[in-house]
Design a protein around this motif. Structure first.
Motif, mmCIF file in Angstrom:
data_model
loop_
_atom_site.group_PDB
_atom_site.id
_atom_site.type_symbol
_atom_site.label_atom_id
_atom_site.label_comp_id
_atom_site.label_asym_id
_atom_site.label_seq_id
_atom_site.Cartn_x
_atom_site.Cartn_y
_atom_site.Cartn_z
ATOM 1 N N ASP A 125 0.793 -1.222 0.000
ATOM 2 C CA ASP A 125 0.000 0.000 0.000
ATOM 3 C C ASP A 125 0.831 1.280 0.000
ATOM 4 O O ASP A 125 0.269 2.379 0.026
ATOM 5 C CB ASP A 125 -0.918 0.028 1.235
ATOM 6 C CG ASP A 125 -2.021 -1.015 1.161
ATOM 7 O OD1 ASP A 125 -2.401 -1.385 0.029
ATOM 8 O OD2 ASP A 125 -2.503 -1.452 2.218
ATOM 9 N N LEU A 126 2.138 1.158 -0.007
ATOM 10 C CA LEU A 126 2.970 2.356 0.026
ATOM 11 C C LEU A 126 2.779 3.175 -1.244
ATOM 12 O O LEU A 126 2.643 2.626 -2.329
ATOM 13 C CB LEU A 126 4.443 1.960 0.173
ATOM 14 C CG LEU A 126 5.395 3.060 0.646
ATOM 15 C CD1 LEU A 126 5.112 3.420 2.089
ATOM 16 C CD2 LEU A 126 6.839 2.620 0.496
ATOM 17 N N SER A 127 2.766 4.489 -1.102
ATOM 18 C CA SER A 127 2.539 5.367 -2.248
ATOM 19 C C SER A 127 3.625 6.428 -2.325
ATOM 20 O O SER A 127 4.329 6.694 -1.350
ATOM 21 C CB SER A 127 1.162 6.037 -2.150
ATOM 22 O OG SER A 127 1.069 6.801 -0.953
ATOM 23 N N HIS A 128 3.727 7.049 -3.487
ATOM 24 C CA HIS A 128 4.747 8.071 -3.716
ATOM 25 C C HIS A 128 4.562 9.258 -2.777
ATOM 26 O O HIS A 128 5.532 9.802 -2.245
ATOM 27 C CB HIS A 128 4.687 8.522 -5.176
ATOM 28 C CG HIS A 128 5.771 9.477 -5.556
ATOM 29 N ND1 HIS A 128 5.738 10.223 -6.712
ATOM 30 C CD2 HIS A 128 6.920 9.827 -4.928
ATOM 31 C CE1 HIS A 128 6.821 10.979 -6.772
ATOM 32 N NE2 HIS A 128 7.550 10.761 -5.699
ATOM 33 N N GLY A 144 8.969 -5.694 -5.861
ATOM 34 C CA GLY A 144 7.836 -5.984 -6.714
ATOM 35 C C GLY A 144 6.774 -4.915 -6.829
ATOM 36 O O GLY A 144 5.679 -5.202 -7.312
ATOM 37 N N TYR A 145 7.048 -3.689 -6.420
ATOM 38 C CA TYR A 145 6.027 -2.643 -6.543
ATOM 39 C C TYR A 145 5.854 -2.258 -8.018
ATOM 40 O O TYR A 145 6.750 -1.676 -8.619
ATOM 41 C CB TYR A 145 6.425 -1.418 -5.723
ATOM 42 C CG TYR A 145 5.868 -1.445 -4.324
ATOM 43 C CD1 TYR A 145 4.887 -0.550 -3.930
ATOM 44 C CD2 TYR A 145 6.304 -2.386 -3.395
ATOM 45 C CE1 TYR A 145 4.359 -0.580 -2.654
ATOM 46 C CE2 TYR A 145 5.784 -2.429 -2.126
ATOM 47 C CZ TYR A 145 4.810 -1.526 -1.753
ATOM 48 O OH TYR A 145 4.284 -1.572 -0.494
ATOM 49 N N LEU A 166 17.932 -1.109 1.191
ATOM 50 C CA LEU A 166 16.844 -0.891 0.235
ATOM 51 C C LEU A 166 16.736 -2.103 -0.687
ATOM 52 O O LEU A 166 17.723 -2.577 -1.227
ATOM 53 C CB LEU A 166 17.129 0.371 -0.590
ATOM 54 C CG LEU A 166 16.146 0.719 -1.709
ATOM 55 C CD1 LEU A 166 14.766 0.990 -1.143
ATOM 56 C CD2 LEU A 166 16.654 1.925 -2.483
ATOM 57 N N ASP A 167 15.504 -2.596 -0.836
ATOM 58 C CA ASP A 167 15.235 -3.718 -1.739
ATOM 59 C C ASP A 167 14.299 -3.230 -2.837
ATOM 60 O O ASP A 167 13.135 -2.923 -2.590
ATOM 61 C CB ASP A 167 14.597 -4.876 -0.969
ATOM 62 C CG ASP A 167 14.473 -6.141 -1.822
ATOM 63 O OD1 ASP A 167 14.682 -6.064 -3.043
ATOM 64 O OD2 ASP A 167 14.172 -7.209 -1.246
ATOM 65 N N LEU A 168 14.818 -3.167 -4.067
ATOM 66 C CA LEU A 168 14.038 -2.754 -5.237
ATOM 67 C C LEU A 168 13.860 -3.906 -6.218
ATOM 68 O O LEU A 168 13.558 -3.682 -7.395
ATOM 69 C CB LEU A 168 14.733 -1.590 -5.949
ATOM 70 C CG LEU A 168 14.874 -0.286 -5.155
ATOM 71 C CD1 LEU A 168 15.703 0.723 -5.949
ATOM 72 C CD2 LEU A 168 13.515 0.299 -4.820
ATOM 73 N N SER A 169 14.039 -5.118 -5.766
ATOM 74 C CA SER A 169 13.934 -6.277 -6.650
ATOM 75 C C SER A 169 12.583 -6.298 -7.363
ATOM 76 O O SER A 169 11.547 -5.971 -6.780
ATOM 77 C CB SER A 169 14.094 -7.567 -5.840
ATOM 78 O OG SER A 169 15.362 -7.622 -5.226
ATOM 79 N N ARG A 170 12.626 -6.644 -8.656
ATOM 80 C CA ARG A 170 11.421 -6.806 -9.485
ATOM 81 C C ARG A 170 10.649 -5.502 -9.688
ATOM 82 O O ARG A 170 9.460 -5.543 -10.023
ATOM 83 C CB ARG A 170 10.504 -7.888 -8.911
ATOM 84 C CG ARG A 170 11.123 -9.268 -8.851
ATOM 85 C CD ARG A 170 10.112 -10.308 -8.422
ATOM 86 N NE ARG A 170 9.569 -10.010 -7.101
ATOM 87 C CZ ARG A 170 8.434 -10.524 -6.628
ATOM 88 N NH1 ARG A 170 7.715 -11.328 -7.392
ATOM 89 N NH2 ARG A 170 8.025 -10.238 -5.417
ATOM 90 N N CYS A 171 11.284 -4.376 -9.449
ATOM 91 C CA CYS A 171 10.653 -3.085 -9.757
ATOM 92 C C CYS A 171 10.975 -2.761 -11.205
ATOM 93 O O CYS A 171 12.034 -2.190 -11.518
ATOM 94 C CB CYS A 171 11.159 -2.005 -8.805
ATOM 95 S SG CYS A 171 10.603 -2.235 -7.100
ATOM 96 N N SER A 172 10.082 -3.124 -12.093
ATOM 97 C CA SER A 172 10.377 -3.148 -13.530
ATOM 98 C C SER A 172 10.485 -1.770 -14.170
ATOM 99 O O SER A 172 10.931 -1.657 -15.310
ATOM 100 C CB SER A 172 9.297 -3.956 -14.263
ATOM 101 O OG SER A 172 8.014 -3.389 -14.049
#
Length: 222
Positions: A125-128, A144-145, A166-172
């Motif tokens: 649910d995190l948003s910018h 994955g966001y 920081l984990d940005l894995s799968r942030c395409s």
């Protein structure tokens, strides 16, 4: 020894007066001195120590692995569980109403705010706009966001200058430009960029400037 944390009590009172809450009364909460001294999340392999580590000097090889399934909000949502401690109750109640309560987040103790943001992120649910607040996070998992863009990373850099993990894995949607935004994160020690398909060698150049980095993950699908 117990103390009264008035900022948390006030925030919970506001949360529990919002529509849809099953609780109708909130009394003054008595919290232990160690309330906000919980352990950091699993990103850390050094136990969350604040001591300085050796500068990142070795080259990390790319690992080839099967690409995981794309993020699904339904998969990301945690199964509901009954909170068993006062700390968990606070985090769950505030997390359930974070959109209404976000303006007051900056008044919370840092470790409690960290737990709340972990809860929100784990639900997907995190948003910018939340990242635009003065969060001063120590770590965040954004694996994955689907909506995360380079602009998120610029906001995160500004709101959390002491970010260490920081984990940005799968942030395409993350590209080299987004990694450039993180290149001034001088406290960064753990960075996960697995399956970020649009990153190139340019990102490695920016990452090489993170002189406190001790863990870098860069898996790619083959």
């Amino acid at each position: 020894m117990l103390r009264i944390n008035r900022s948390i009590s006030s925030l919970l009172k506001k949360a529990l007066t919002l529509p849809g809450q099953c609780l109708h009364e909130v009394t003054t909460f008595l919290l232990p001195e160690s309330f906000c001294l919980g352990s950091r999340n699993s990103l850390y392999k050094d136990g969350g120590s604040s001591s300085e580590s050796e500068p990142f000097t070795t080259v990390v090889s790319l690992q080839v692995a099967d690409a995981p399934k794309l993020f699904s909000p339904k998969q990301k949502k945690k199964a509901p569980t009954a909170p068993s401690t006062l700390q968990q109750i606070c985090v769950v109640v505030i997390g359930d109403n974070f959109r209404e309560l976000a303006p007051a987040f900056e008044t919370l103790p840092p470790d409690l705010l960290q737990l709340i943001c972990n809860e929100i992120a784990s639900r997907g649910d995190l948003s910018h706009d939340l990242l635009d607040l003065d969060l001063d996070l120590d770590s965040i998992i954004l694996d994955g966001y689907p909506t995360l863009t380079n602009e998120w990373l610029e906001s995160l850099r500004k709101s959390s200058p002491r970010l260490r993990a920081l984990d940005l894995s799968r942030c395409s949607k993350v590209t080299d430009h987004g990694i450039h935004s993180l290149s001034t994160s001088r406290h960064m020690k753990h960075l996960k960029l697995n399956f970020c398909v649009f990153l190139t060698d340019a990102s490695l150049v920016w990452i090489s400037g993170l002189d406190k980095l001790v863990e870098l993950q860069l898996q790619t699908a083959g």
